[in-house]
Design a protein around this motif. Structure first.
Motif, PDB file in Angstrom:
ATOM      1  N   CYS A   1       0.814  -1.220   0.000  1.00 47.27           N
ATOM      2  CA  CYS A   1       0.000   0.000   0.000  1.00 47.27           C
ATOM      3  C   CYS A   1       0.844   1.265   0.000  1.00 47.27           C
ATOM      4  N   ALA A   2       0.201   2.350  -0.390  1.00 50.20           N
ATOM      5  CA  ALA A   2       0.890   3.644  -0.460  1.00 50.20           C
ATOM      6  C   ALA A   2       0.910   4.326   0.905  1.00 50.20           C
ATOM      7  N   LYS A   3       1.644   5.418   0.980  1.00 53.36           N
ATOM      8  CA  LYS A   3       1.680   6.187   2.222  1.00 53.36           C
ATOM      9  C   LYS A   3       0.343   6.912   2.414  1.00 53.36           C
ATOM     10  N   PRO A   4      -0.083   7.042   3.666  1.00 54.40           N
ATOM     11  CA  PRO A   4      -1.351   7.740   3.927  1.00 54.40           C
ATOM     12  C   PRO A   4      -1.295   9.203   3.504  1.00 54.40           C
ATOM     13  N   ALA A   5      -2.446   9.739   3.158  1.00 55.76           N
ATOM     14  CA  ALA A   5      -2.542  11.167   2.830  1.00 55.76           C
ATOM     15  C   ALA A   5      -2.302  11.992   4.089  1.00 55.76           C
ATOM     16  N   GLN A   6      -1.861  13.197   3.904  1.00 59.58           N
ATOM     17  CA  GLN A   6      -1.614  14.062   5.051  1.00 59.58           C
ATOM     18  C   GLN A   6      -2.933  14.413   5.755  1.00 59.58           C
ATOM     19  N   GLY A   7      -2.860  14.471   7.064  1.00 60.18           N
ATOM     20  CA  GLY A   7      -4.047  14.773   7.843  1.00 60.18           C
ATOM     21  C   GLY A   7      -4.071  13.945   9.108  1.00 60.18           C
ATOM     22  N   SER A   8      -4.974  14.225   9.978  1.00 59.73           N
ATOM     23  CA  SER A   8      -5.070  13.515  11.250  1.00 59.73           C
ATOM     24  C   SER A   8      -6.506  13.113  11.535  1.00 59.73           C
ATOM     25  N   VAL A   9      -6.660  12.141  12.407  1.00 60.38           N
ATOM     26  CA  VAL A   9      -7.984  11.653  12.778  1.00 60.38           C
ATOM     27  C   VAL A   9      -8.701  12.699  13.637  1.00 60.38           C
ATOM     28  N   LYS A  10      -9.973  12.912  13.331  1.00 54.20           N
ATOM     29  CA  LYS A  10     -10.763  13.839  14.133  1.00 54.20           C
ATOM     30  C   LYS A  10     -11.289  13.119  15.376  1.00 54.20           C
ATOM     31  N   LYS A  11     -11.208  13.785  16.502  1.00 53.71           N
ATOM     32  CA  LYS A  11     -11.730  13.230  17.745  1.00 53.71           C
ATOM     33  C   LYS A  11     -13.145  13.752  17.953  1.00 53.71           C
ATOM     34  N   LEU A  12     -14.108  12.964  17.483  1.00 56.44           N
ATOM     35  CA  LEU A  12     -15.503  13.384  17.511  1.00 56.44           C
ATOM     36  C   LEU A  12     -16.345  12.399  18.308  1.00 56.44           C
TER      37      LEU A  12
ATOM     38  N   PHE B   1     -14.335   9.038   9.584  1.00 58.10           N
ATOM     39  CA  PHE B   1     -13.508   7.906   9.181  1.00 58.10           C
ATOM     40  C   PHE B   1     -12.189   8.318   8.513  1.00 58.10           C
ATOM     41  N   ASP B   2     -12.069   9.569   8.153  1.00 58.38           N
ATOM     42  CA  ASP B   2     -10.899  10.013   7.400  1.00 58.38           C
ATOM     43  C   ASP B   2      -9.619   9.865   8.225  1.00 58.38           C
ATOM     44  N   HIS B   3      -8.604   9.270   7.586  1.00 56.44           N
ATOM     45  CA  HIS B   3      -7.268   9.061   8.173  1.00 56.44           C
ATOM     46  C   HIS B   3      -7.238   7.966   9.260  1.00 56.44           C
ATOM     47  N   THR B   4      -8.313   7.172   9.357  1.00 55.66           N
ATOM     48  CA  THR B   4      -8.325   6.100  10.351  1.00 55.66           C
ATOM     49  C   THR B   4      -7.722   4.817   9.784  1.00 55.66           C
ATOM     50  N   LYS B   5      -7.064   4.060  10.655  1.00 47.55           N
ATOM     51  CA  LYS B   5      -6.466   2.784  10.259  1.00 47.55           C
ATOM     52  C   LYS B   5      -7.493   1.659  10.328  1.00 47.55           C
ATOM     53  N   CYS B   6      -7.370   0.716   9.414  1.00 42.11           N
ATOM     54  CA  CYS B   6      -8.083  -0.552   9.571  1.00 42.11           C
ATOM     55  C   CYS B   6      -7.191  -1.404  10.467  1.00 42.11           C
ATOM     56  N   HIS B   7      -7.655  -1.662  11.674  1.00 44.56           N
ATOM     57  CA  HIS B   7      -6.772  -2.142  12.742  1.00 44.56           C
ATOM     58  C   HIS B   7      -6.660  -3.641  12.880  1.00 44.56           C
ATOM     59  N   ARG B   8      -7.519  -4.400  12.193  1.00 45.77           N
ATOM     60  CA  ARG B   8      -7.521  -5.844  12.446  1.00 45.77           C
ATOM     61  C   ARG B   8      -7.745  -6.636  11.160  1.00 45.77           C
TER      62      ARG B   8
ATOM     63  N   GLY C   1      -4.591 -10.322  13.846  1.00 43.49           N
ATOM     64  CA  GLY C   1      -3.774  -9.226  14.366  1.00 43.49           C
ATOM     65  C   GLY C   1      -3.879  -8.007  13.476  1.00 43.49           C
ATOM     66  N   ALA C   2      -2.978  -7.079  13.653  1.00 42.04           N
ATOM     67  CA  ALA C   2      -2.956  -5.891  12.803  1.00 42.04           C
ATOM     68  C   ALA C   2      -2.432  -6.272  11.419  1.00 42.04           C
ATOM     69  N   PRO C   3      -3.019  -5.730  10.356  1.00 41.36           N
ATOM     70  CA  PRO C   3      -2.538  -6.071   9.012  1.00 41.36           C
ATOM     71  C   PRO C   3      -1.109  -5.573   8.787  1.00 41.36           C
ATOM     72  N   ASN C   4      -0.321  -6.369   8.079  1.00 44.14           N
ATOM     73  CA  ASN C   4       1.030  -5.928   7.720  1.00 44.14           C
ATOM     74  C   ASN C   4       0.971  -4.766   6.728  1.00 44.14           C
ATOM     75  N   ALA C   5      -0.051  -4.775   5.887  1.00 43.79           N
ATOM     76  CA  ALA C   5      -0.240  -3.667   4.950  1.00 43.79           C
ATOM     77  C   ALA C   5      -0.664  -2.425   5.723  1.00 43.79           C
ATOM     78  N   THR C   6      -0.231  -1.273   5.245  1.00 44.01           N
ATOM     79  CA  THR C   6      -0.623  -0.004   5.872  1.00 44.01           C
ATOM     80  C   THR C   6      -1.983   0.401   5.319  1.00 44.01           C
ATOM     81  N   VAL C   7      -3.052  -0.077   5.972  1.00 43.16           N
ATOM     82  CA  VAL C   7      -4.406   0.173   5.482  1.00 43.16           C
ATOM     83  C   VAL C   7      -4.996   1.365   6.222  1.00 43.16           C
ATOM     84  N   VAL C   8      -5.070   2.472   5.546  1.00 43.99           N
ATOM     85  CA  VAL C   8      -5.628   3.691   6.121  1.00 43.99           C
ATOM     86  C   VAL C   8      -6.731   4.198   5.194  1.00 43.99           C
TER      87      VAL C   8
END
Length: 274
Positions: A85-96, A148-155, A258-265
């Motif tokens: 996978c590619a690098k994540p886009a710039q930005g951060s997760v919103k705490k809502l 959901f923007d900039h969140t990781k798929c964690h499992r 577990g957490a995916p080896n791929a960088t899934v964001v």
């Protein structure tokens, strides 16, 4: 003086006693051996059941049940494949967070689609609006807020069931939007024989009724599961190819969960009326 007959009887008694001792000893050894075998089998069975039942598709507030954080002591981490996978886009997760489910704002008779623009490729989902209106309305609301923007798929699970779990802004398996939504569409005709077919998108929950929040899972291969998780969408062909790529890279424990080896964001999630 001992007679010949008395001597014969004495020898017979001694022989009988020796036979009894040998039998007693043999039974004792057999019991010990069976006990050891039973103990070993018990450990294997308990370990297998624990691996299968621990936090299968739960959206838990208790991090101890977070499968991505629990690693079986004997498990050896799998050899990490190259990140597809590619690098994540710039930005951060919103705490809502919100105190209650959003008011119904969608047209329940219309068709809606969701697009997950991820670092691994776009995943398109046809939403089951009329069958799961509360769920689709919630996703429409959350996506519109950029939740959901900039969140990781964690499992990622690659053994027993085959799903990618996403939708947690904490990336730990314990986050949610602050409200819950009711279970829906649990009698969907696709859920035959306690199986969620490949291409299904469904809600995660705590294991209790009506505890869905924002976490969801995408099924990339037929998975045996009870009909307890709201199925609310179907993944398109291109999205399934993206999931196959993620699954091929494996997960980080070597135990199949577990957490995916791929960088899934999820760079961006959108819901649109089609």
């Amino acid at each position: 003086m001992v007679s010949q007959e008395q001597r014969r009887r004495q020898l017979a008694r001694e022989k009988f006693l020796r036979q009894q001792q040998r039998r007693t000893s043999a039974r004792r050894k057999a019991r010990m051996r069976n006990s050891v075998i039973a103990s070993v089998l018990g450990v294997v069975v308990i370990g297998s059941v624990a691996l299968y039942t621990t936090g299968v598709l739960k959206n838990d507030d208790d991090k101890k049940t977070n499968a991505s954080a629990d690693v079986t002591p004997s498990a050896t981490p799998s050899k990490k494949a190259p990140d597809p996978c590619a690098k994540p886009a710039q930005g951060s997760v919103k705490k809502l967070s919100w105190k209650k489910e959003p008011a119904m704002s969608i047209d329940t008779s219309a068709k809606y689609t969701m697009k997950l623009a991820t670092t691994c490729g776009d995943i398109g989902v046809a939403l089951k609006t009329s069958a799961a209106p509360h769920t689709v309305n919630s996703f429409n609301f959350l996506a519109g807020k950029g939740y959901f923007d900039h969140t990781k798929c964690h499992r990622l699970t690659t053994n027993g069931i085959y799903v990618l779990q996403c939708g947690d802004p904490t990336g730990l398996g314990s986050g949610g939007p602050g409200y819950t939504i009711p279970d829906e569409n649990l009698k969907d005709k696709s859920l035959k024989g306690n199986k969620y077919p490949a291409g299904t998108v469904a809600m995660a929950n705590t294991g209790q009724k009506h505890t869905g929040g924002s976490q969801f899972f995408l099924v990339y291969k037929d998975s045996p599961l009870p009909p307890s998780y709201t199925p609310f969408g179907t993944i398109d062909a291109a999205g399934l190819k993206v999931l196959d790529k993620i699954a091929a890279a494996g997960e980080n424990t070597g135990a199949g969960d577990g957490a995916p080896n791929a960088t899934v964001v999820i760079n961006r999630a959108t819901v649109a009326k089609s």
